[in-house]
Motif scaffolding. Structure first.
Motif, mmCIF file in Angstrom:
data_model
loop_
_atom_site.group_PDB
_atom_site.id
_atom_site.type_symbol
_atom_site.label_atom_id
_atom_site.label_comp_id
_atom_site.label_asym_id
_atom_site.label_seq_id
_atom_site.Cartn_x
_atom_site.Cartn_y
_atom_site.Cartn_z
ATOM 1 N N ASP A 89 0.766 -1.116 0.197
ATOM 2 C CA ASP A 89 0.094 0.011 -0.205
ATOM 3 C C ASP A 89 0.935 1.260 0.087
ATOM 4 O OD1 ASP A 89 1.211 -0.280 2.677
ATOM 5 O OD2 ASP A 89 -1.040 -0.353 3.709
ATOM 6 N N ARG A 90 2.253 1.072 0.164
ATOM 7 C CA ARG A 90 3.225 2.339 -0.058
ATOM 8 C C ARG A 90 4.344 2.020 -0.760
ATOM 9 N NH1 ARG A 90 2.851 0.141 4.887
ATOM 10 N NH2 ARG A 90 4.901 0.215 6.160
ATOM 11 N N PRO A 91 5.071 2.809 -1.308
ATOM 12 C CA PRO A 91 6.387 2.451 -2.166
ATOM 13 C C PRO A 91 7.331 1.803 -1.020
ATOM 14 C CG PRO A 91 5.587 4.649 -2.656
ATOM 15 C CD PRO A 91 4.554 4.198 -1.572
ATOM 16 N N GLU A 92 7.681 2.257 0.136
ATOM 17 C CA GLU A 92 8.650 1.853 0.966
ATOM 18 C C GLU A 92 8.418 0.209 1.609
ATOM 19 O OE1 GLU A 92 5.727 4.419 3.669
ATOM 20 O OE2 GLU A 92 6.762 4.331 1.571
ATOM 21 N N VAL A 93 7.298 -0.015 1.221
ATOM 22 C CA VAL A 93 7.085 -1.500 1.654
ATOM 23 C C VAL A 93 7.405 -2.469 0.809
ATOM 24 C CG1 VAL A 93 4.593 -2.021 0.647
ATOM 25 C CG2 VAL A 93 5.108 -2.846 2.798
ATOM 26 N N LYS A 94 7.828 -2.176 -0.586
ATOM 27 C CA LYS A 94 8.358 -3.162 -1.572
ATOM 28 C C LYS A 94 9.660 -3.679 -1.299
ATOM 29 C CE LYS A 94 8.302 -1.549 -5.878
ATOM 30 N NZ LYS A 94 8.567 -1.185 -7.271
ATOM 31 N N TYR A 95 10.467 -2.641 -0.754
ATOM 32 C CA TYR A 95 11.700 -3.326 -0.062
ATOM 33 C C TYR A 95 11.655 -4.426 1.100
ATOM 34 C CZ TYR A 95 13.062 0.387 -3.119
ATOM 35 O OH TYR A 95 13.031 1.079 -4.624
ATOM 36 N N GLN A 96 10.676 -3.833 2.107
ATOM 37 C CA GLN A 96 10.502 -4.650 3.047
ATOM 38 C C GLN A 96 9.866 -6.177 2.883
ATOM 39 O OE1 GLN A 96 7.990 -2.065 5.256
ATOM 40 N NE2 GLN A 96 9.485 -0.661 5.982
ATOM 41 N N ALA A 97 9.093 -6.085 1.698
ATOM 42 C CA ALA A 97 8.454 -7.204 1.235
ATOM 43 C C ALA A 97 9.131 -7.980 0.654
ATOM 44 C CB ALA A 97 7.366 -6.981 0.197
ATOM 45 N N PHE A 98 10.250 -7.528 -0.119
ATOM 46 C CA PHE A 98 11.419 -8.647 -0.491
ATOM 47 C C PHE A 98 12.244 -9.198 0.322
ATOM 48 C CE2 PHE A 98 11.095 -6.138 -4.614
ATOM 49 C CZ PHE A 98 10.472 -7.097 -5.335
ATOM 50 N N GLN A 99 12.584 -8.441 1.368
ATOM 51 C CA GLN A 99 13.461 -8.928 2.531
ATOM 52 C C GLN A 99 12.545 -9.848 3.274
ATOM 53 O OE1 GLN A 99 14.175 -5.109 4.658
ATOM 54 N NE2 GLN A 99 16.216 -4.878 3.534
ATOM 55 N N ALA A 100 11.207 -9.725 3.286
ATOM 56 C CA ALA A 100 10.555 -10.764 4.080
ATOM 57 C C ALA A 100 10.223 -11.881 3.357
ATOM 58 C CB ALA A 100 9.205 -10.160 4.475
ATOM 59 N N GLY A 101 10.835 -11.980 1.991
ATOM 60 C CA GLY A 101 10.748 -13.263 1.571
ATOM 61 C C GLY A 101 9.703 -13.511 0.122
ATOM 62 N N ALA A 102 9.283 -11.923 -0.247
ATOM 63 C CA ALA A 102 8.256 -12.129 -1.379
ATOM 64 C C ALA A 102 8.780 -12.412 -2.466
ATOM 65 C CB ALA A 102 7.807 -10.515 -1.281
ATOM 66 N N THR A 103 8.371 -13.040 -3.504
ATOM 67 C CA THR A 103 8.716 -13.190 -4.832
ATOM 68 C C THR A 103 8.677 -11.798 -5.707
ATOM 69 O OG1 THR A 103 8.232 -15.335 -4.530
ATOM 70 C CG2 THR A 103 8.766 -15.017 -6.682
ATOM 71 N N ASP A 104 7.572 -11.503 -5.680
ATOM 72 C CA ASP A 104 7.019 -10.180 -6.498
ATOM 73 C C ASP A 104 6.261 -9.241 -5.669
ATOM 74 O OD1 ASP A 104 6.898 -8.741 -8.645
ATOM 75 O OD2 ASP A 104 5.893 -10.078 -9.844
ATOM 76 N N VAL A 105 6.299 -8.111 -6.059
ATOM 77 C CA VAL A 105 5.586 -6.950 -5.255
ATOM 78 C C VAL A 105 4.837 -6.141 -6.179
ATOM 79 C CG1 VAL A 105 5.590 -5.105 -3.757
ATOM 80 C CG2 VAL A 105 7.175 -7.122 -3.314
ATOM 81 N N MET A 106 3.620 -5.689 -6.144
ATOM 82 C CA MET A 106 3.024 -4.579 -6.818
ATOM 83 C C MET A 106 2.261 -3.739 -5.840
ATOM 84 S SD MET A 106 1.359 -6.168 -10.319
ATOM 85 C CE MET A 106 0.940 -4.643 -10.819
ATOM 86 N N LEU A 107 2.259 -2.450 -6.147
ATOM 87 C CA LEU A 107 1.316 -1.588 -5.463
ATOM 88 C C LEU A 107 -0.103 -1.257 -5.715
ATOM 89 C CD1 LEU A 107 4.188 1.372 -4.828
ATOM 90 C CD2 LEU A 107 3.703 -0.617 -3.453
ATOM 91 N N LYS A 108 -0.800 -1.160 -4.736
ATOM 92 C CA LYS A 108 -2.210 -0.809 -5.001
ATOM 93 C C LYS A 108 -2.511 0.506 -5.131
ATOM 94 C CE LYS A 108 -3.110 -2.719 -0.896
ATOM 95 N NZ LYS A 108 -3.765 -3.219 0.465
ATOM 96 N N PRO A 109 -3.320 0.957 -6.067
ATOM 97 C CA PRO A 109 -4.365 -0.005 -6.719
ATOM 98 C C PRO A 109 -3.589 -0.589 -7.835
ATOM 99 C CG PRO A 109 -4.622 2.506 -7.250
ATOM 100 C CD PRO A 109 -3.675 2.343 -6.281
ATOM 101 N N LEU A 110 -3.986 -1.867 -8.314
ATOM 102 C CA LEU A 110 -3.287 -2.413 -9.101
ATOM 103 C C LEU A 110 -3.545 -2.373 -10.394
ATOM 104 C CD1 LEU A 110 -4.072 -6.420 -7.842
ATOM 105 C CD2 LEU A 110 -2.026 -4.856 -7.171
ATOM 106 N N ASP A 111 -2.348 -2.303 -11.355
ATOM 107 C CA ASP A 111 -2.367 -2.225 -12.570
ATOM 108 C C ASP A 111 -2.894 -3.640 -13.168
ATOM 109 O OD1 ASP A 111 -1.729 -2.605 -15.432
ATOM 110 O OD2 ASP A 111 -0.557 -1.077 -15.429
ATOM 111 N N GLN A 112 -4.145 -3.773 -13.642
ATOM 112 C CA GLN A 112 -4.577 -5.151 -13.776
ATOM 113 C C GLN A 112 -4.096 -5.992 -14.783
ATOM 114 O OE1 GLN A 112 -9.047 -5.136 -13.999
ATOM 115 N NE2 GLN A 112 -9.117 -3.576 -12.483
ATOM 116 N N LEU A 113 -3.626 -5.232 -16.049
ATOM 117 C CA LEU A 113 -2.919 -6.039 -17.088
ATOM 118 C C LEU A 113 -1.368 -6.567 -16.556
ATOM 119 C CD1 LEU A 113 -3.845 -4.101 -20.342
ATOM 120 C CD2 LEU A 113 -4.571 -6.237 -19.714
ATOM 121 N N GLU A 114 -0.970 -5.400 -16.042
ATOM 122 C CA GLU A 114 0.352 -5.891 -15.430
ATOM 123 C C GLU A 114 0.317 -6.995 -14.356
ATOM 124 O OE1 GLU A 114 4.315 -4.066 -13.029
ATOM 125 O OE2 GLU A 114 2.640 -2.775 -13.503
ATOM 126 N N PHE A 115 -0.686 -7.046 -13.563
ATOM 127 C CA PHE A 115 -0.887 -8.033 -12.512
ATOM 128 C C PHE A 115 -1.209 -9.262 -13.267
ATOM 129 C CE2 PHE A 115 -3.808 -10.856 -10.154
ATOM 130 C CZ PHE A 115 -2.998 -10.904 -9.061
#
Length: 235
Positions: A89-115
């Motif tokens: 839900d915010r840009p800085e969470v992307k790096y935190q998510a990768f560090q937590a083990g996420a394979t991929d990250v997208m921010l909301k609201p979603l770009d539906q085609l990219e998702f």
């Protein structure tokens, strides 16, 4: 005639609107079964029972948040290689998510085609599986493809499919600096420029912990600005 079971996708979100959108996009994707959970504890319970092919994690879970759910999933042996698609839900969470083990990250609201595109890539890779390389011997290191086992100085160590794929690629290219991008594409089968370099760093850390006598001072897998270099262990 037996039918192959459809891969299941677990949606972990308490946001009813987001859940409806994800369910709609997954339905358009086709070929999958859907599971849902509205809390981290429910998601962990359902994940253990169903062993989904992919987990969609909303950052804004109530109580135990999405980042903690990622960490808890990755701490379980059965989910070391399961794709975790994190919705932040915010840009800085992307790096935190990768560090937590996420394979991929997208921010909301979603770009539906990219998702949908990214989802398709992860499902294809998961369904195809990580094909192990041919058996490799490098110095005193032996890699058994059938069992994902590395034997070093007569000590056998069990590796995950991703760890095995990375180590096999490095061992097949000894003394060469290999970038994280090459490892993502050539070893793990990720699409070019869409893979997460943190995935490679995490797997290298785990390989060192399993194989190096002194993981903090590696002698088998070396690091440099150019990438990772495999040095065959001497007899």
């Amino acid at each position: 005639m037996a039918h192959m079971k459809k891969p299941s996708i677990l949606i972990a979100t308490a946001d009813a609107e987001l859940k409806r959108l994800l369910a709609f996009l997954l339905q358009k994707q086709g070929g999958t079964e859907q599971l849902s959970a509205t809390s981290a504890s429910e998601a962990l319970r359902k994940a253990e029972l169903a062993l989904p092919a992919l987990v969609l994690v909303d950052s804004a879970l109530p109580g135990v948040d999405g980042l903690t759910l990622c960490r808890r999933l990755r701490a379980m042996a059965t989910f070391l290689d399961t794709p975790i698609f994190f919705l932040g839900d915010r840009p800085e969470v992307k790096y935190q998510a990768f560090q937590a083990g996420a394979t991929d990250v997208m921010l909301k609201p979603l770009d539906q085609l990219e998702f949908q595109y990214r989802l398709r890539v992860h499902l294809r890779a998961r369904q195809r599986g990580l094909e192990p390389a041919e058996p490799v011997e490098a110095g005193t290191l032996k890699l058994e493809a059938a069992s994902h086992t590395a034997t070093l100085r007569e000590k056998a160590v069990q590796l995950t499919p991703s760890e095995f794929a990375i180590l096999s690629f490095l061992a097949a290219h000894p003394e060469q600096a290999v970038t994280t991008e090459i490892l993502l594409v050539e070893a793990l089968g990720e699409p070019r420029q869409l893979g997460n370099p943190q995935v490679i760093h995490t797997h290298i850390k785990n390989l060192r912990r399993k194989l190096e006598p002194m993981p903090a001072e590696p002698a088998l897998i070396l690091s440099s600005r150019r990438g990772y270099t495999f040095r065959p262990p001497a007899s």
